[in-house]
Design a protein around this motif. Structure first.
Motif: not given
Length: 548
Positions: A502-515, A495-500
């Motif tokens: 309907g969301k686009e796949l992250p390409d790079c690590v920086d994408d994890l902290t972006c909206k 339950l501590l993980l984010p939901e994915t």
């Protein structure tokens, strides 16, 4: 520059060529299900007692029943003690008959199997009493082979190609599988089973990568679920073969020798066009793509083939990258925990198929059959409720069903088996969810590394699972309690993980902290406040999965 994915769309994402390829790959998956659980039917308990032929030298002229009463202690229920005997005495026959034998000791000259069963691992290698723990240890050795195979053959598949490693692993599976049946010692048996486990990992990694790299992105889940379903069919086939072939050597040969039929794959199994391009073998890739287009009755525009060039070498990623970013480290830790507890509980239930009170052959058929709807249903549940809720719910339910087994009296085997089946159903659905969820959590640049770490923790859990069963000697409910508790803990942490969904796949690590990256683009190089990564700087999206 043309991407291979564009050409695959042109020749059809899932045409006749891909149909035949998926069929060739999935038709060998049942052998994995067979070998994963075949030992369960080679170690079915057999009534036994100590060999007391020493008494024959005294010439007491006793019946067999009288000899057993004089040399073997009895349990409170009147059955013969399987692991103890009265200490032999060198005295005259009259003294023995009058005073009997009192002190006991462990069996000194082997065991006698009273029911004269068909040859099994137990009777062949005397896996009883003090040697009974070797059964669980041998299964852990097999699981160790799966881990080593993934570590060794996985990289080889990236270096030398999917096709040669798949063919090599297929040959090793057939050769080691048949050789197991002729093992003259238990230690050689364990060694061959280790090689068999390594071969299974090699086949799963290379063949599944081969399938997913030839189909369009939308069809990748179809190939994964199809292989999972045929793996479950292998478990059902195992039950039928084991019921008809009670000799363990005949059973092993029956489940291994047919693999040699598939050696014609040497001439028909294609290489991955994506891998060929990645290695700079452009002309070979073009010929293979044109052949696929011909089978699909499509034509690839010449311009696409002309623009096909080797991809720029991507930035390298290591395991250390998974812990440098706090959010990525959190996801890696929780995802690894989920894979660990999932594998622990799944194999814990699967390898205890004979301890739930019902017929082991019937239970194995049910256990295999229940996985088919579970894995298919998981896809719809993920789409309806999201990845996080589906993962957590399946783990919590699986753990709860396992813990409820502890409260069921032993004289209610139907209830116990029902709870075990429900537990197996939810854990199988959870496993399929893990493959999709974890692939969507990790950024493309490090997705393979992240999935590799998760799968390694799952293999470690597979090694530990048979050893947890050894706790049964202290308490019969202890192993099931460990499996159920672990699944519940995993369900809570998921339950501590984010939901994915309907969301686009992250390409790079920086994408994890972006909206969400679905917002309006403000600049060609900047998107939602994050630097837009160069497509060539990240690994191309190529999700490789393995069976479990």
């Amino acid at each position: 520059m043309t991407d291979v994915g564009e050409i695959i769309k042109a020749l059809n994402d899932f045409g006749r060529f891909q149909h035949w390829l998926v069929l060739m790959i999935t038709i060998i998956s049942p052998f994995g299900g067979f070998h994963m659980f075949s030992q369960l039917f080679m170690v079915i308990p057999v009534p036994h007692h100590c060999n007391t032929n020493w008494l024959d030298a005294i010439h007491l002229n006793l019946t067999e029943e009288a000899k057993l009463n004089l040399t073997i202690p009895r349990n409170p229920d009147g059955t013969l003690e399987p692991c103890l005997m009265y200490t032999p005495m060198e005295t005259n026959p009259e003294t023995i008959l009058q005073s009997g034998l009192n002190s006991t000791e462990k069996c000194q000259d082997g065991w006698v199997y009273s029911s004269k069963p068909k040859p099994s691992l137990i009777t062949q290698f005397s896996l009883v009493c003090d040697r009974e723990d070797l059964i669980g240890i041998s299964q852990s050795i097999f699981m160790s082979g799966l881990l080593v195979g993934a570590v060794v053959l996985g990289p080889l598949s990236d270096w030398y190609g999917r096709r040669p490693i798949a063919l090599l692993s297929l040959f090793l599976e057939g050769a080691a599988g048949v050789a197991v049946a002729f093992a003259p010692s238990f230690y050689l048996y364990c060694g061959l089973r280790f090689l068999l486990g390594a071969a299974l990992s090699g086949i799963n990694i290379s063949s599944t990568a081969l399938c997913t790299e030839w189909v369009g992105i939308a069809y990748r889940p179809h190939t994964i679920i199809t292989s999972h379903v045929t793996f479950a069919l292998g478990q059902m086939i195992l039950a039928g073969l084991a019921y008809g072939l009670r000799d363990w050597r005949h059973l092993q040969i029956a489940g291994s020798a047919p693999i040699f039929v598939f050696f014609f794959y040497i001439w028909v199994l294609p290489e991955s066009a994506r891998w060929l391009v990645m290695k700079g073998k452009i002309e070979d890739a073009k010929r293979l793509l044109q052949k696929a287009a011909s089978v699909n009755k499509r034509t690839i525009p010449p311009k696409l083939l002309e623009q096909l060039t080797p991809k720029q070498k991507p930035n390298s990623s290591t395991v250390l990258d998974l812990i440098r970013n706090p959010q990525l480290a959190k996801m890696t830790l929780i995802s690894s925990l989920i894979w660990f507890v999932n594998s622990l509980a799944y194999y814990g239930l699967s390898l205890n198929v004979g301890s739930f009170g019902l017929n082991i052959y019937l239970t194995q058929v049910i256990f295999g059959a229940v996985e088919i709807p579970a894995r298919i249903l998981s896809v719809f549940l993920m789409q309806r409720f999201g990845r996080k809720k589906c993962q957590s719910l399946c783990l919590l339910l699986g753990g709860t069903f396992s813990l409820l087994i502890i409260a069921v009296p032993k004289d209610l085997p139907v209830v116990t088996t029902l709870l075990a089946v429900l537990g197996k159903f939810t854990m199988a659905a959870s496993f399929s969810t893990s493959y999709v969820y974890s692939a969507e959590l990790f950024p493309t640049i490090i997705r393979q590394t992240g999935l590799g770490v998760c799968q390694m923790t799952a293999r470690v859990a597979g090694i530990i699972s048979p050893l947890v069963d050894l706790l049964e000697k202290y308490s019969t409910s202890l192993p099931v309690g460990v499996f159920g508790s672990a699944a519940v803990v995993g369900g809570v942490f998921s339950l501590l993980l984010p939901e994915t969904l309907g969301k686009e796949l992250p390409d790079c690590v920086d994408d994890l902290t972006c909206k969400s990256r679905k917002g309006k683009k403000t600049n060609d190089s900047v998107e939602n406040g994050c630097a837009k990564p160069n497509k060539d700087s990240c690994l191309s999206e190529r999700i490789t999965t393995t069976h479990f």
